[in-house]
Design a protein around this motif. Structure first.
Motif, PDB file in Angstrom:
ATOM      1  N   THR A   1      50.575  36.039  42.929  1.00  0.00           N
ATOM      2  CA  THR A   1      50.258  35.191  41.470  1.00  0.00           C
ATOM      3  C   THR A   1      48.277  35.676  41.043  1.00  0.00           C
ATOM      4  N   ALA A   2      47.866  35.035  42.000  1.00  0.00           N
ATOM      5  CA  ALA A   2      46.461  34.679  42.015  1.00  0.00           C
ATOM      6  C   ALA A   2      45.821  35.633  41.222  1.00  0.00           C
ATOM      7  N   MET A   3      46.735  37.372  41.617  1.00  0.00           N
ATOM      8  CA  MET A   3      46.418  38.724  41.181  1.00  0.00           C
ATOM      9  C   MET A   3      46.344  38.763  39.968  1.00  0.00           C
ATOM     10  N   ARG A   4      47.339  37.895  39.289  1.00  0.00           N
ATOM     11  CA  ARG A   4      47.862  38.081  38.333  1.00  0.00           C
ATOM     12  C   ARG A   4      46.718  37.509  36.869  1.00  0.00           C
ATOM     13  N   ALA A   5      45.765  36.616  37.261  1.00  0.00           N
ATOM     14  CA  ALA A   5      44.941  35.876  35.694  1.00  0.00           C
ATOM     15  C   ALA A   5      44.269  37.245  35.061  1.00  0.00           C
ATOM     16  N   SER A   6      44.625  36.492  34.053  1.00  0.00           N
ATOM     17  CA  SER A   6      45.095  37.509  32.611  1.00  0.00           C
ATOM     18  C   SER A   6      43.783  37.115  31.723  1.00  0.00           C
ATOM     19  N   GLN A   7      43.006  38.673  30.838  1.00  0.00           N
ATOM     20  CA  GLN A   7      41.917  38.050  30.231  1.00  0.00           C
ATOM     21  C   GLN A   7      42.233  36.875  29.779  1.00  0.00           C
TER      22      GLN A   7
ATOM     23  N   TYR B   1      37.828  32.145  39.435  1.00  0.00           N
ATOM     24  CA  TYR B   1      37.635  30.732  38.300  1.00  0.00           C
ATOM     25  C   TYR B   1      38.579  30.493  38.207  1.00  0.00           C
ATOM     26  N   VAL B   2      39.900  30.579  37.182  1.00  0.00           N
ATOM     27  CA  VAL B   2      40.706  30.496  36.642  1.00  0.00           C
ATOM     28  C   VAL B   2      41.076  29.423  37.727  1.00  0.00           C
ATOM     29  N   ASP B   3      41.799  29.327  38.704  1.00  0.00           N
ATOM     30  CA  ASP B   3      41.499  28.157  39.934  1.00  0.00           C
ATOM     31  C   ASP B   3      41.012  27.581  40.115  1.00  0.00           C
ATOM     32  N   LEU B   4      39.994  27.500  40.256  1.00  0.00           N
ATOM     33  CA  LEU B   4      38.741  26.805  40.333  1.00  0.00           C
ATOM     34  C   LEU B   4      38.691  25.558  39.313  1.00  0.00           C
ATOM     35  N   VAL B   5      39.057  26.253  37.699  1.00  0.00           N
ATOM     36  CA  VAL B   5      38.787  25.113  36.840  1.00  0.00           C
ATOM     37  C   VAL B   5      40.142  24.679  36.275  1.00  0.00           C
ATOM     38  N   SER B   6      41.241  24.990  37.214  1.00  0.00           N
ATOM     39  CA  SER B   6      42.347  24.745  37.045  1.00  0.00           C
ATOM     40  C   SER B   6      42.867  23.337  38.314  1.00  0.00           C
TER      41      SER B   6
ATOM     42  N   PHE C   1      41.141  33.685  31.335  1.00  0.00           N
ATOM     43  CA  PHE C   1      40.262  33.101  31.513  1.00  0.00           C
ATOM     44  C   PHE C   1      40.143  32.923  30.838  1.00  0.00           C
ATOM     45  N   GLU C   2      40.202  33.798  29.315  1.00  0.00           N
ATOM     46  CA  GLU C   2      39.120  32.666  28.139  1.00  0.00           C
ATOM     47  C   GLU C   2      39.882  31.314  28.086  1.00  0.00           C
ATOM     48  N   SER C   3      40.611  30.885  28.739  1.00  0.00           N
ATOM     49  CA  SER C   3      41.290  29.605  28.301  1.00  0.00           C
ATOM     50  C   SER C   3      41.129  28.273  29.354  1.00  0.00           C
ATOM     51  N   ALA C   4      39.891  29.683  30.649  1.00  0.00           N
ATOM     52  CA  ALA C   4      39.448  28.940  31.518  1.00  0.00           C
ATOM     53  C   ALA C   4      38.589  28.598  30.924  1.00  0.00           C
TER      54      ALA C   4
ATOM     55  N   HIS D   1      41.561  30.835  47.422  1.00  0.00           N
ATOM     56  CA  HIS D   1      43.239  31.144  48.117  1.00  0.00           C
ATOM     57  C   HIS D   1      43.275  31.905  46.687  1.00  0.00           C
ATOM     58  N   MET D   2      44.198  33.717  47.825  1.00  0.00           N
ATOM     59  CA  MET D   2      44.379  34.478  47.288  1.00  0.00           C
ATOM     60  C   MET D   2      45.866  35.006  47.152  1.00  0.00           C
ATOM     61  N   SER D   3      46.450  34.482  45.573  1.00  0.00           N
ATOM     62  CA  SER D   3      47.933  34.675  46.760  1.00  0.00           C
ATOM     63  C   SER D   3      48.296  35.890  45.063  1.00  0.00           C
TER      64      SER D   3
END
Ligand SMILES: CCCCC/C=C/CC(=O)SCCNC(=O)CCNC(=O)[C@H](O)C(C)(C)COP(=O)(O)OP(=O)(O)OC[C@H]1O[C@@H](n2cnc3c(N)ncnc32)[C@H](O)[C@@H]1OP(=O)(O)O
Length: 398
Positions: free
Chosen positions: A39-45, A115-120, A48-51, A35-37
């Motif tokens: 908000t989803a488009m706002r994942a920062s670097q 990637y961030v969504d999947l890890v979360s 990503f690193e935290s994921a 899913h791309m909302s």
């Protein structure tokens, strides 16, 4: 947790991501439709690193998810797949390449967010699954004489009439059949039968013979023989590895059916007793065939005709029991062993069991039918009636 190798590679060389079970060359990685909302488009670097660091603390999510994570990581950091397709026999690298290539021209930012969504998502499900519920909450509903639980790929069926030494009532025969049928279809790898309290089971509940229907005693003997045959057939036909955890003394039918189990673990406190002649009865559970085969005809006769009670060590020496554990560490040692076995590939275990057992099935069914017919007559005999009456009026015990 992910395997060490995997967690290291998450941060460094994703090229070498390890997949620990064989990956078929035809492995299809489903197109990622995450899913791309807005908000989803706002994942920062930073997200990503935290994921990336979060992923190292998760339980192993399985190969399919690892491949998705791998593909998204590559897409997010390098863009569309840009390496030559590995050869058909390079199974692991081909599966990884396929997963990455399946993302097509997915933009880097979207891959990063996915990637961030999947890890979360994985983190929240792993948090909730790590909370161990007490057994009472995990217990499957619908059973009154059993406690049935499923966890760690093990379905445990526990006979639960400790005050009556887990004597098997008509209801318990029916519930064990139901539980076995359900276990044969559930996603557990192995199934265990055990008892609650100091006994494994004292065998057939002798008061089963007192409930005579209006049609008379012959009808009671007939319906009991049918129930017995159906009950034993469930063990003959059970398709997955079946393990008996014999926590204490075992009597009668709870002993004879052990010959139909794949593995029998016994506490050093367990004993094995089949007092059929004392009760005016004859062997069941296919023991007239399995016992002579397991321990030789002479030793089988001592048990089945003369009612010799075996200690756990003797039963192990005769091949009826796989291994005996000291009573003080019995539960701990057995369940550690079973948890390890339950992680083996379930289909391979099922097929191995079938290869070992299938050729005997028809024969065992015929033997079961014959033993049940013999017992139907025995139950109508004076020898049997007197023995049961003596127990119920407390004139006799084993
Ligand atoms: C559909 C029909 C299918 C038939 C298939 C045929 C199968 C054949 C067999 O299984 S033969 C074996 C039958 N079992 C027995 O003969 C065991 C009888 N029980 C005993 O001898 C003793 O109870 C004991 C040695 C198992 C335990 O003795 P202990 O002194 O330690 O304990 P208690 O006797 O006081 O038992 C506690 C209460 O449990 C009741 N109980 C125990 N076993 C049975 C049983 N098999 N059937 C009925 N009831 C049993 C016992 O009566 C006590 O109850 P109470 O507290 O109400 O008195």
């Amino acid at each position: 947790m992910f395997k060490e190798k995997y967690s290291i590679l998450v941060c460094n060389s994703w090229e070498q991501l390890e997949i620990s079970v064989p990956v078929c060359s035809s492995l299809q990685v489903p197109a990622l439709q995450l899913h791309m909302s807005k908000t989803a488009m706002r994942a920062s670097q930073k997200d990503f690193e935290s994921a990336l660091s979060q992923v190292k603390r998760l339980k192993d999510p399985g190969n399919e998810v690892k491949l998705k994570l791998y593909a998204l990581y590559k897409q997010a950091t390098e863009g569309p797949c840009n390496t030559p397709k590995p050869g058909v026999f390079d199974l692991i690298n081909k599966a990884k390449w396929d997963a990455w290539n399946a993302l097509g021209s997915l933009p880097k930012e979207t891959a990063r967010q996915n990637y961030v969504d999947l890890v979360s998502g994985l983190s929240s499900s792993s948090d909730s699954s790590s909370q161990v519920k007490p057994e009472a909450d995990r217990k499957q509903p619908g059973y009154e004489t059993l406690v049935v639980t499923s966890e760690d790929s093990i379905t445990k069926i526990m006979m639960n009439r400790p005050a009556k030494k887990n004597a098997i009532t008509i209801q318990m025969y029916n519930e064990i059949m139901l539980a076995l049928k359900a276990a044969s279809k559930d996603d557990s790898a192995i199934t265990v039968l055990t008892g609650n309290g100091d006994y494994y089971s004292s065998g057939n509940d002798l008061s089963n013979f007192t409930d005579i229907p209006p049609e008379g005693i012959e009808e009671k003997a007939k319906s009991s023989a049918i129930l017995l045959r159906d009950f034993v057939d469930c063990f003959i036909d059970f398709p997955k590895p079946l393990i008996a955890v014999v926590n204490g003394p075992a009597v009668g039918i709870s002993v004879t059916i052990l010959g139909l189990f794949d593995t029998v673990y016994a506490s050093s406190r367990a004993t094995f007793h089949t007092p059929f002649s004392h009760l005016g009865q004859s062997p069941e559970g296919c023991s007239s065939y399995t016992f002579p085969k397991i321990m030789g005809p002479a030793k089988a006769a001592e048990m089945l005709i003369f009612g010799k009670k075996l200690t756990a060590a003797e039963a192990c020496a005769q091949g009826l029991v796989t291994e005996v554990f000291p009573d003080s560490t019995f539960q701990k040692e057995v369940w550690t062993r079973l948890k390890a076995y339950s992680k083996l590939p379930p289909n391979a275990m099922r097929i191995s069991k079938q290869v070992i057992r299938n050729r005997e099935k028809e024969k065992l069914r015929a033997i079961n039918a014959e033993e049940s017919r013999a017992l139907q007559e025995r139950w109508l005999s004076d020898e049997c009636t007197n023995a049961v009456m003596n127990f119920l009026t407390r004139k006799a015990k084993l």
